[in-house]
Scaffold this active site. Structure first.
Site, short mmCIF file in Angstrom:
data_model
loop_
_atom_site.label_atom_id
_atom_site.label_comp_id
_atom_site.label_asym_id
_atom_site.label_seq_id
_atom_site.Cartn_x
_atom_site.Cartn_y
_atom_site.Cartn_z
N TYR A 61 1.04 -1.21 -0.06
CA TYR A 61 0.06 0.06 -0.18
C TYR A 61 0.82 1.37 0.02
CZ TYR A 61 -3.97 -3.08 0.41
OH TYR A 61 -5.03 -3.93 -0.24
N ARG A 64 1.57 1.87 -3.77
CA ARG A 64 0.35 2.45 -4.45
C ARG A 64 0.17 3.90 -3.95
NH1 ARG A 64 -4.38 -1.63 -3.85
NH2 ARG A 64 -5.43 -0.20 -5.32
N ASP A 99 -8.04 5.49 -5.02
CA ASP A 99 -7.12 6.29 -5.44
C ASP A 99 -7.99 7.70 -5.03
OD1 ASP A 99 -8.26 5.58 -8.63
OD2 ASP A 99 -8.67 7.52 -7.88
N HIS A 114 -14.69 1.18 -0.89
CA HIS A 114 -13.63 0.21 -0.75
C HIS A 114 -12.69 0.92 0.23
CE1 HIS A 114 -14.78 -2.80 -3.98
NE2 HIS A 114 -15.76 -2.88 -3.01
N CYS A 122 -6.63 3.33 12.84
CA CYS A 122 -5.88 2.69 13.97
C CYS A 122 -6.75 1.49 14.55
CB CYS A 122 -5.85 3.68 15.31
SG CYS A 122 -5.02 2.80 16.89
N THR A 182 -15.72 -0.75 -14.69
CA THR A 182 -15.65 -1.76 -13.75
C THR A 182 -16.22 -3.06 -14.56
OG1 THR A 182 -16.64 -2.66 -11.52
CG2 THR A 182 -18.03 -1.27 -12.80
N SER A 183 -15.53 -4.04 -13.98
CA SER A 183 -15.81 -5.50 -14.68
C SER A 183 -17.14 -6.02 -14.17
CB SER A 183 -14.85 -6.40 -14.37
OG SER A 183 -14.42 -6.46 -13.06
N ASN A 207 -17.77 1.49 -20.75
CA ASN A 207 -16.75 0.82 -20.29
C ASN A 207 -15.92 0.67 -21.49
OD1 ASN A 207 -15.92 -0.56 -17.61
ND2 ASN A 207 -15.98 -2.18 -19.09
N1 APR Z 1 -11.53 3.34 -19.99
C1 APR Z 1 -12.76 2.44 -19.62
N2 APR Z 1 -12.60 1.31 -18.99
C2 APR Z 1 -11.46 0.60 -18.80
C3 APR Z 1 -10.48 1.15 -19.30
C4 APR Z 1 -10.69 2.54 -19.95
N3 APR Z 1 -9.36 3.37 -20.50
N4 APR Z 1 -9.41 0.28 -19.25
C5 APR Z 1 -10.01 -0.62 -18.32
N5 APR Z 1 -11.31 -0.53 -18.51
C6 APR Z 1 -12.42 -1.52 -17.93
C7 APR Z 1 -12.15 -2.83 -18.11
O1 APR Z 1 -12.84 -3.13 -19.41
C8 APR Z 1 -12.81 -3.64 -17.01
O2 APR Z 1 -14.07 -3.87 -17.08
O3 APR Z 1 -12.19 -1.46 -16.30
C9 APR Z 1 -12.67 -2.68 -15.74
C10 APR Z 1 -11.55 -2.98 -14.85
O4 APR Z 1 -12.00 -4.09 -14.03
P1 APR Z 1 -11.26 -4.75 -12.99
O5 APR Z 1 -9.81 -4.77 -13.11
O6 APR Z 1 -12.01 -5.88 -12.50
O7 APR Z 1 -11.52 -3.45 -11.84
P2 APR Z 1 -12.67 -3.08 -10.88
O8 APR Z 1 -13.99 -3.37 -11.66
O9 APR Z 1 -12.43 -1.80 -10.54
O10 APR Z 1 -12.55 -4.22 -9.61
C11 APR Z 1 -13.46 -4.08 -8.55
O11 APR Z 1 -12.26 -5.48 -7.28
O12 APR Z 1 -9.96 -6.22 -6.70
C12 APR Z 1 -11.31 -5.44 -6.20
O13 APR Z 1 -11.10 -3.93 -4.56
C13 APR Z 1 -10.79 -4.05 -5.73
O14 APR Z 1 -12.19 -2.18 -6.25
C14 APR Z 1 -11.70 -3.19 -6.92
C15 APR Z 1 -12.90 -4.15 -7.33
#
Ligand code: APR
Length: 251
Positions: A61, A64, A99, A114, A122, A182-183, A207
């Protein structure tokens, strides 16, 4: 607002994931080259991992947190600030990201479900403090002065995300839900689109490509969950969508 408008919305809830920060230079988690490809999350992002090897977790951390000084908000973060400032109704931003790019861009109604890289907590007195520097296993708590009791103010796997009561209410009452970068694979955030839809909201995904697994235990097809999808890099797709929405709702 005239009923015949395409976007007849008064209350917008936005969920962002790491994809919105990708073009600022921060890794996502599950894309190629993502954080969980390089690091073992079970060794770094669980309470058990922290109990086992706190120095290793602090190091991850600290790296990051220091990395935030090298990056800046991008056009997608800025477009959401414009939406919050100019949209005639309410805008609430829920982020899975830890972030600080949304706040640095100027977002105000922000829920870090998150946690935040720039905060520590603490484990003895419970205080939460802004923190921009290194954290070690001996750093004393700035409030109760005990040492070795500070942890990143991050929600690890197996822990309960923050603001869930507020978020449940927002999802019930919104009439437009935007899922950005987000995925849709980590709960409870992965279920938000389905919850908003069940409450009658229009749902839109912005996305890089259609996300998989959003919302329920089974693979859902995108159409079921999202009324509309706009795909491409967030710095292009998000400003364009915000421009369209503001044109529709402020003219
Ligand atoms: N523009 C738009 N979307 C994007 C870009 C971009 N330039 N680059 C990547 N992506 C999309 C990908 O297609 C994917 O769907 O962002 C998503 C990233 O997915 P993850 O890597 O799974 O991240 P996230 O969805 O934020 O993960 C959720 O998982 O590990 C935990 O706590 C962590 O908050 C996080 C949570």
């Amino acid at each position: 607002m005239p009923k015949n408008r395409k976007w007849n919305v008064r209350r917008i809830v936005i969920l962002t994931g790491s994809g919105i920060s990708a073009e600022s230079g921060l890794h996502t988690f599950r894309d190629k080259g993502g954080l969980w490809e390089k690091y073992d999350l079970m060794e770094l992002a669980t309470p058990e991992a922290f109990a086992r090897n706190p120095a290793r977790v602090h190091e991850f951390y600290n790296l990051r947190r220091a990395g935030l000084r090298e990056v800046s908000p991008n056009a997608a973060h800025e477009a959401l600030v414009r939406l919050e400032r100019e949209f005639p109704g309410d805008v609430f931003l829920i982020t899975q990201n830890v972030d600080d790019l949304h706040e640095r861009a100027g977002s105000r109604t922000l829920y870090h479900m998150h946690g935040e890289l720039c905060k520590i907590r603490c484990t003895v007195c419970g205080v939460v403090k802004n923190w921009s520097r290194e954290l070690t296993v001996t750093t004393p708590c700035p409030a109760c002065d005990t040492s070795g009791t500070l942890r990143p103010h991050i929600v690890w796997f197996g822990e309960v995300p923050f603001y869930m009561t507020e978020i449940e209410a927002l999802l019930r009452e919104c009439d437009l839900f935007l899922s950005i970068g987000t995925s849709g694979t980590v709960y409870p955030a992965a279920g938000f689109a389905a919850r908003a839809k069940a409450g009658g909201a229009r749902t839109v995904e912005l996305n890089l490509e259609p996300s998989q697994g959003q919302g329920t235990e089974r693979e859902v097809d995108q159409g079921e969950l999202f009324d509309e999808g706009y795909y491409g890099p967030a710095t292009r797709v998000v400003p364009a969508f915000v421009d369209e929405l503001l044109k529709e709702t402020t003219e």
